[in-house]
Design a protein around this motif. Structure first.
Motif: not given
Lengths: 252, 405
Positions: A12-13, A16, A19-20, A23-24, A26-27, A30
């Motif tokens: 799970l860790l 997690f 996942f972080i 997401i980061l 994909s950022f 601008n």
């Protein structure tokens, strides 16, 4: 040797953390233009200043306070006089002709003061059904459309009123997480989002955003332009007035 | 694991569905705000929240009760907040979930959550605000802050209500000084905490006194653990607080059986002092928090169970407890996401091996801020107090949805 349960947690860790990272990654940040103020003053006797407007006739400013007070101030923010009649939660102020119009957010009212002696002329009721302290934080006169404009803080709804504060129209402003100030100036409509620390420059008919800037002011609540077109912003929590230079040319 | 897999798929589906229903153009839909009514002299807002989650406990070997592997209702709250034109503020906040649970179980399910969350009037027309009634106590940043505005589903244990009460009935004074940099609280309360409605005042006839001082920079700060404003200048608050009560009971009198709580620390027959401090800093979407709360308990009776049967020579006539919580959050509105990690370590007494520590991870996907949000929390005990708080599980995950209106 790991037990079954510890293995669960390690999986799970790992999920997690992956996942972080995903997401980061994909950022894509601008490149935002940040407007920085040039100077600021502490508004000693104006608790929680929530909006400011420039009056070209007197060359003074009117500042309203969250504590329901209206002040006339000099260019440096010093108090010249104060209106006797107080409200509950003044959040927006505008000058038009011989009158000053003040938005009292909590009770959903607009106070009309006479500019000459700061006496109260009339109180209008306006409709806003949202949360108690998420109503009209701004009031300005749109000289392009000849109507008053008030914008609710959250959700941001642009509402147009005639001069007796009869509602003409309303539309959602879908940009920004909240709206804390608005001002018509020289054919453009300027809107501030306090939560986003952002100034939006809009065309004044449909309120479409043409340009936006980040601003380095915490809790920006009020917006004015002086005689030279220089921008002023108040911060209620910090009880300060910030002076900016003229805005950069706006890309059309 | 099948349930978790199902939940993961369902979560992704719900998230996509939510995107469809609450697009970028509808993120501030009016349905996620309160409802406000105005009369000539009075304005009142009706708000509340509804939330629930799926939880899964990872049970240790030998435990078979799976009652915590299923659905749970977290909130069904109703909040009435009003202001009068002469500067009075009043609030009435109830949790329907807690009220129904209390009624169905004769208040045995969770006596410290009776269903009332606020019932007070305050006057804000003076420099010093005065509040009278039942509300959160001005003690502990973590307790004062609303957990619903974070990715977590519950407060950390240290300030979650088991060691000291979070709400009580009493009188609070509050003022700000030095250009709003200093924020001061002082008050006197029943000391019964959330059990006030069950027992009323205790037999000692004394109050609990609380004081809190904060320094905020560069100016006034709200009790919000996240940097949702994406602050471009560093901001911080540092605070110290203390609470004291002498609840020594008259001969033949006792404190209500539920009032001391799970560890027997919330109120004792004797003197009790809790003191501590907290800190929060915010900058560019990041927020860092630290809090410590320490307790000194002096039971009136040398045979009080809190002494764990030790002699006065060993315990010195008092017990100490408390610990710390630290956390880091990152909030990005471009990602519509908040990431949180918290760690806490605390003891419930210093006479036994009672130290426990916990690690919490949280993630929130904000469809419309925290008004409409998907939240996931995962926590594990990294140190277990096997004597004072033996656990049947080695970790827990909660995934759910929250609407604030």
């Amino acid at each position: 040797m790991y037990s079954k349960f510890k293995i669960h947690h390690i999986y799970l860790l790992q999920i997690f953390l992956v996942f972080i990272v995903v997401i980061l990654l994909s950022f894509k940040p601008n490149k935002e233009q940040i407007l920085k103020y040039n100077s600021n003053v502490y508004l000693k006797n104006i608790p929680e200043p929530s909006d400011i407007v420039y009056d070209s006739q007197s060359n003074h400013f009117y500042i309203v306070s969250d504590h329901g007070k209206l002040f006339e101030c000099a260019n440096d923010g010093k108090i010249i006089r104060k209106a006797q009649k107080e409200g509950l939660d003044f959040e927006g102020v505008e000058v038009k002709d011989s009158f000053i119009y003040v938005s009292d957010e909590t009770p959903r009212k607009v106070y009309q003061y006479r500019k000459s002696d700061l006496s109260l002329v009339k109180i209008f009721s306006v409709k806003c059904g949202g949360a108690l302290n998420k109503a009209y934080e701004s009031i300005t006169y749109n000289y392009t459309k000849n109507c008053f404009v008030m914008i609710s803080q959250q959700p941001a709804i642009i509402v147009e009123y005639d001069e007796q504060f009869n509602e003409i129209s309303r539309k959602k402003f879908n940009i920004g997480r909240d709206i804390s100030a608005a001002r018509w100036y020289n054919g453009k409509f300027y809107i501030i989002s306090s939560k986003d620390a952002c100034l939006y420059v809009c065309e004044a008919t449909k309120y479409d955003v043409q340009q936006y800037y980040k601003i380095n002011v915490i809790n920006a609540e009020g917006l004015a332009f002086d005689a030279n077109g220089k921008m002023l912003i108040t911060s209620d929590d910090l009880q300060r007035l910030y002076f900016f230079n003229q805005l950069p040319n706006i890309k059309q | 694991m099948k349930k978790l897999l199902f939940l993961a798929i369902a979560t992704i589906a719900i998230t996509n569905l939510c995107n469809a229903q609450f697009s970028e153009f509808q993120r501030s839909d009016s349905s996620t705000s309160g409802f406000t009514f105005s009369s000539e002299n009075n304005t009142m807002q009706i708000g509340g929240r509804v939330s629930g989650y799926y939880e899964n406990r990872f049970l240790k070997t030998g435990y078979t009760n799976l009652s915590h592997n299923g659905w749970a209702v977290k909130d069904a709250d109703l909040d009435l907040l009003g202001k009068t034109n002469n500067h009075f503020v009043y609030e009435f906040h109830i949790s329907l979930v807690d009220i129904i649970a209390a009624a169905a179980t004769q208040n045995t399910a969770n006596p410290a959550n009776p269903g009332f969350k606020a019932a007070y009037i305050s006057y804000e027309g003076w420099k010093v605000h005065v509040k009278f009634g039942y509300d959160k106590l001005p003690f502990s940043q973590g307790s004062i802050s609303d957990v619903y505005a974070t990715p977590m589903w519950s407060h950390a244990n240290l300030y979650g209500g088991d060691l000291f009460s979070r709400r009580d009935f009493g009188l609070t004074f509050n003022t700000r000084l030095l250009h709003n940099h200093i924020n001061l609280y002082g008050g006197a309360y029943s000391g019964m905490g959330e059990n006030f409605y069950e027992y009323g005042n205790d037999a000692s006839g004394t109050f609990e006194y609380i004081g809190r001082i904060e320094y905020c920079f560069p100016g006034k700060m709200k009790y919000h653990p996240l940097d949702e404003e994406n602050t471009q200048k560093p901001t911080f608050r540092i605070a110290a607080n203390i609470r004291y009560e002498d609840k020594t009971q008259p001969t033949g009198q006792t404190i209500g059986v539920d009032a001391p709580g799970a560890y027997g620390l919330r109120i004792i027959n004797g003197k009790r002092m809790v003191y501590g401090g907290d800190f929060i800093a915010k900058y560019k979407g990041f927020s860092y928090l630290f809090e410590t709360d320490l307790m000194k308990l002096t039971p009136a009776n040398a045979t009080d169970p809190l002494f764990e049967g030790t002699s006065n020579a060993v315990n010195g006539g008092y017990i100490k407890a408390g610990g710390f919580v630290t956390g880091l959050n990152y909030n990005s509105d471009k990602l519509r996401s908040t990431f949180s990690v918290n760690y806490e370590d605390f003891k419930t007494d210093d006479l036994t091996v009672s130290e426990q520590s916990w690690l919490y991870f949280g993630y929130a996907y904000k469809v419309s801020g925290y008004n409409s949000v998907l939240k996931a929390e995962y926590y594990i005990p990294t140190k277990e107090a096997t004597l004072t708080n033996p656990l049947k599980y080695s970790g827990q995950i909660r995934i759910g949805y929250q609407i604030v209106f």
